[in-house]
Design a protein around this motif. Structure first.
Motif, mmCIF file in Angstrom:
data_model
loop_
_atom_site.group_PDB
_atom_site.id
_atom_site.type_symbol
_atom_site.label_atom_id
_atom_site.label_comp_id
_atom_site.label_asym_id
_atom_site.label_seq_id
_atom_site.Cartn_x
_atom_site.Cartn_y
_atom_site.Cartn_z
ATOM 1 N N LYS A 37 0.860 -1.181 0.000
ATOM 2 C CA LYS A 37 0.000 0.000 0.000
ATOM 3 C C LYS A 37 0.900 1.236 0.000
ATOM 4 C CE LYS A 37 -3.611 -2.636 0.516
ATOM 5 N NZ LYS A 37 -4.522 -2.886 -0.621
ATOM 6 N N ALA A 38 0.422 2.291 -0.610
ATOM 7 C CA ALA A 38 1.218 3.525 -0.681
ATOM 8 C C ALA A 38 0.509 4.655 0.055
ATOM 9 C CB ALA A 38 1.457 3.921 -2.131
ATOM 10 N N LEU A 39 1.257 5.362 0.906
ATOM 11 C CA LEU A 39 0.791 6.577 1.552
ATOM 12 C C LEU A 39 1.583 7.725 0.937
ATOM 13 C CD1 LEU A 39 -0.797 8.090 3.765
ATOM 14 C CD2 LEU A 39 1.111 7.634 5.316
ATOM 15 N N VAL A 40 0.881 8.603 0.232
ATOM 16 C CA VAL A 40 1.541 9.644 -0.552
ATOM 17 C C VAL A 40 1.089 11.008 -0.041
ATOM 18 C CG1 VAL A 40 1.939 10.546 -2.875
ATOM 19 C CG2 VAL A 40 1.492 8.099 -2.547
ATOM 20 N N THR A 41 2.055 11.862 0.243
ATOM 21 C CA THR A 41 1.725 13.262 0.534
ATOM 22 C C THR A 41 2.081 14.085 -0.693
ATOM 23 O OG1 THR A 41 3.872 13.920 1.442
ATOM 24 C CG2 THR A 41 2.306 12.901 2.955
ATOM 25 N N SER A 42 1.192 14.974 -1.064
ATOM 26 C CA SER A 42 1.403 15.747 -2.285
ATOM 27 C C SER A 42 0.496 16.963 -2.267
ATOM 28 C CB SER A 42 1.084 14.884 -3.515
ATOM 29 O OG SER A 42 1.189 15.653 -4.701
ATOM 30 N N ARG A 43 0.944 18.044 -2.895
ATOM 31 C CA ARG A 43 0.095 19.223 -3.024
ATOM 32 C C ARG A 43 -0.926 19.068 -4.143
ATOM 33 N NH1 ARG A 43 3.560 24.690 -1.694
ATOM 34 N NH2 ARG A 43 4.969 23.783 -0.165
ATOM 35 N N VAL A 44 -0.759 18.032 -4.964
ATOM 36 C CA VAL A 44 -1.718 17.759 -6.039
ATOM 37 C C VAL A 44 -2.058 16.271 -5.996
ATOM 38 C CG1 VAL A 44 -0.867 19.623 -7.493
ATOM 39 C CG2 VAL A 44 0.103 17.338 -7.742
ATOM 40 N N PRO A 45 -3.282 15.896 -6.386
ATOM 41 C CA PRO A 45 -3.630 14.476 -6.438
ATOM 42 C C PRO A 45 -2.836 13.748 -7.522
ATOM 43 C CG PRO A 45 -5.597 15.882 -6.527
ATOM 44 C CD PRO A 45 -4.407 16.762 -6.746
ATOM 45 N N LEU A 46 -2.697 12.430 -7.372
ATOM 46 C CA LEU A 46 -1.997 11.643 -8.383
ATOM 47 C C LEU A 46 -2.911 11.331 -9.571
ATOM 48 C CD1 LEU A 46 -0.178 11.326 -5.851
ATOM 49 C CD2 LEU A 46 0.308 8.987 -6.629
ATOM 50 N N ASN A 47 -4.233 11.326 -9.308
ATOM 51 C CA ASN A 47 -5.220 11.030 -10.354
ATOM 52 C C ASN A 47 -4.982 9.659 -10.983
ATOM 53 O OD1 ASN A 47 -6.735 13.410 -10.113
ATOM 54 N ND2 ASN A 47 -5.348 14.529 -11.479
ATOM 55 N N VAL A 48 -4.873 8.639 -10.127
ATOM 56 C CA VAL A 48 -4.717 7.271 -10.612
ATOM 57 C C VAL A 48 -5.826 6.414 -10.020
ATOM 58 C CG1 VAL A 48 -2.217 7.460 -10.899
ATOM 59 C CG2 VAL A 48 -3.149 6.682 -8.701
ATOM 60 N N THR A 49 -6.088 5.281 -10.649
ATOM 61 C CA THR A 49 -7.137 4.377 -10.189
ATOM 62 C C THR A 49 -6.836 3.877 -8.778
ATOM 63 O OG1 THR A 49 -7.512 3.659 -12.470
ATOM 64 C CG2 THR A 49 -8.369 2.238 -10.714
ATOM 65 N N GLY A 50 -7.875 3.875 -7.934
ATOM 66 C CA GLY A 50 -7.716 3.382 -6.573
ATOM 67 C C GLY A 50 -7.274 4.431 -5.578
#
Length: 674
Positions: A37-50
């Motif tokens: 599982k991935a926990l991602v912090t970002s100022r923008v969404p990744l816009n990927v499935t799931g």
């Protein structure tokens, strides 16, 4: 990916906006590794499935009304400020003298952790009050972050610029243009101002979504209303700097002001006839900050006539929503700045100023404004302006108790409204003719006029005017000892006023229920409600007028006579501390237990000669507390608590706790627990 295929782990990726184009690779990795599982912090969404987005909001701000230093210190934003201030100044302490300024700093910075940390670091040389004063230009202050942090986190300017630089040119244009909005704005407004004619090169909905995804604005939606966007203070300041640099500031501010004027013009017919006005009142409330910004810009840019026009359009909103003092300030300033404005514009503004001044008790200002407005309306042939100015002159005389002078003015206003086919204002004239008849001692004629008015007001959907008429029918029913009927009228009236958030009428509605309570012998309840009504009037700067002033004075004297001096003062003080929402709930919960007539001027002592301490004990008893629990709550011994309970039983003439609670609630000494 192959190395992780059989692993069970959590993959943490921080600041992913720097490499967001690699989002598909993360998705591929996760697709190949079901246990990863991935926990991602970002100022923008990744816009990927799931992907499941979890927005990280700013830290919670202090709750309104919380003033105790210990409670404020427990608030996360304040705690962070204190912690970082102590890191640079070891003797920094939160105390009563600086707590308000610290709270305002945190509010000004919207609870943003980085901004609060950078501001608190200035505590080495600036006291909280001095720091707050400098936050007018916050980006100049919010610098000096830790050297071991990335450059983008060492100043607030750099942190915002990091997100701004990730935008396309078209989105940068949209962002900086949106900073002309104050508070918040709608998609419709954004498209009308920042994307007019497609000159920014992008679609409005897509543009706002992109800016929200890049953490440069927030989108919020309440119920079925359209989504609105909001810029945080520091973000807006950064955007305004970019707007100035682009050379578009004046054009965008003018577009914004023009849009506000157009909106106010659209609302005016509903305000003038009071038909379907609630939706428009709510709409203008949402845009109130924008209206303020528009008036300011028009004034500063020399468009003083248009500023005066806008103020005139907003005067009814300012009156109904309780912005009496603010509305007067705007109107006085705009009238001074536009002495040569068109007569029609000045006439409407003077009429609005007169209304606000009158309901603040300043008839020395109101009457000359009404007379000048009437003269200008006659000069321009504005039938509505003539009718309404005469009607308000009649109300001024009525409220002063000069009913003989009020009557012919109200008759004239009624004739004018009928000639225009203005049924809503004709009905309102009948309401005030009823008040005048009551003042002249003809209660039967008053009730007749009120019923005539109410029938039309209900038919037209003029809920505000209907609430006024219902309130007088309720007071008349109190006077005639028809208390159940009075409660029905007053309950409907106050419910409408609360739904409309008509601040002046809410204050009167609470006081009207106090009259009902006094009429039924519930002296403590009456005193509490009168205290609550006074507090609400003070908030909006409202003064009492006739005939309410005399009616309330009689009921207050009845309540005072039915209580000891200490008890009356305690109940009044408790009412002032209720808060308007609780006061409205308590008013609507008023019970009519006594069928017999209670003369408002009678000196009926009743059972409510409890001391303030006994009132505290009784309030806890009604909540089901034992003597020991009461003792703990009041910091007295169980024996003392038992003695107070025994005294309460004796004074109320009861022998059980249940009977004491029932009697106290029925008499209005305490409010039934919800």
């Amino acid at each position: 990916a192959l190395a992780l295929r059989d692993k069970r782990l959590l993959l943490v990726l921080d600041n992913f906006e720097q490499v967001v184009l690699a989002a598909s690779q993360v998705a591929d990795l996760l697709a190949m590794s079901s246990q990863v599982k991935a926990l991602v912090t970002s100022r923008v969404p990744l816009n990927v499935t799931g992907e499941q987005e979890f927005a990280v909001p700013p830290l919670p701000l202090p709750v309104a009304g919380v003033n105790a230093v210990a409670d404020l210190a427990a608030c996360p934003t304040v705690a962070l400020f204190v912690q970082r201030a102590q890191a640079v100044r070891a003797d920094f302490v939160l105390h009563e003298a600086n707590a308000v300024a610290v709270v305002e700093v945190c509010q000004r910075l919207d609870g943003l952790p980085l901004a609060i940390e950078l501001a608190a670091a200035r505590s080495k040389v600036l006291a909280p009050a001095a720091l707050l004063a400098r936050l007018t230009h916050g980006l100049r202050v919010l610098t000096g972050g830790s050297r071991d942090h990335p450059a983008r986190l060492q100043t607030m300017q750099a942190a915002i610029a990091w997100s701004y630089d990730l935008l396309s040119t078209e989105h940068q244009i949209l962002f900086r243009r949106l900073t002309v909005f104050a508070g918040s704005g709608s998609l419709d407004a954004a498209e009308s101002i920042a994307i007019r004619g497609g000159d920014s090169g992008i679609d409005g909905l897509e543009g706002l979504s992109t800016l929200a995804n890049n953490s440069l604005l927030r989108l919020s939606q309440h119920g079925d209303a359209d989504a609105r966007f909001t810029l945080l203070h520091t973000t807006r300041e950064f955007g305004l700097e970019q707007l100035v640099a682009s050379g578009e500031m004046a054009e965008m501010r003018q577009r914004h002001a023009d849009w506000c004027v157009h909106l106010a013009d659209e609302a005016w017919p509903a305000f003038a006839a009071r038909i379907n006005q609630v939706a428009w009142l709510d709409r203008i409330e949402l845009e109130h900050d924008n209206m303020r910004a528009a008036i300011t810009w028009l004034d500063q840019s020399g468009e003083c006539d248009l500023a005066l026009h806008l103020c005139g359009r907003l005067s009814w909103f300012w009156y109904l929503r309780g912005h009496l003092s603010e509305g007067r300030r705007w109107l006085e300033h705009a009238l001074d700045r536009a002495p040569e404005a068109p007569d029609a514009v000045r006439a409407r503004a003077l009429l609005g100023l007169a209304m606000l001044a009158h309901w603040q008790g300043d008839d020395g200002r109101a009457i000359p404004c009404l007379e000048e407005s009437l003269e200008l309306s006659r000069k321009t042939g504005d039938d509505w302006g003539i009718m309404f100015a005469i009607g308000i002159l009649g109300i001024v005389a009525e409220d002063a108790g000069e009913f003989d002078r009020a009557y012919p003015l109200q008759i004239e206003a009624l004739a004018l409204a009928q000639a225009m086919g203005d049924r809503s204002n004709a009905a309102l004239c009948r309401t005030h003719l009823g008040i005048t008849a009551w003042g002249l001692g003809d209660i039967d004629q008053a009730v007749l006029k009120w019923h005539e008015a109410l029938e039309t007001q209900r038919e037209l959907g003029d809920s505000w005017a209907a609430s006024v008429t219902l309130s007088y029918l309720g007071l008349a029913a109190c006077n005639q000892n028809q208390l159940a009927l009075a409660k029905a009228y007053l309950g409907e009236s106050l419910s409408v006023r609360w739904a409309m958030r008509s601040q002046e009428e809410i204050a009167h509605g609470i006081a009207n229920f106090a009259v009902l309570a006094a009429s039924s012998g519930q002296h403590a309840h009456a005193a509490r409600l009168f205290g609550a009504a006074e507090a609400e009037r003070n908030v909006i700067g409202l003064t009492l007028q006739e005939p309410e002033q005399s009616t309330y004075a009689q009921a207050i004297e009845a309540a005072r006579a039915g209580l000891s001096r200490e008890m009356f003062a305690a109940c009044w003080s408790a009412g002032r501390a209720l808060g308007v929402e609780q006061a409205v709930a308590d008013a609507l919960a008023t019970r009519i237990e006594s069928p017999g007539r209670v003369d408002l001027r009678a000196k009926s002592p009743g059972p409510t000669t409890l001391t303030p301490r006994e009132l505290e004990v009784l309030s806890l008893l009604v909540l089901g507390r034992t003597d020991r629990e009461i003792a703990t709550a009041l910091f007295v011994s169980p024996r003392t608590a038992h003695g107070h309970v025994a005294n309460i039983f004796a004074k109320l003439g009861v022998s059980t706790r249940t009977a004491a609670a029932t009697t106290a609630i029925a008499a209005g000494i305490v409010v039934a627990p919800s």
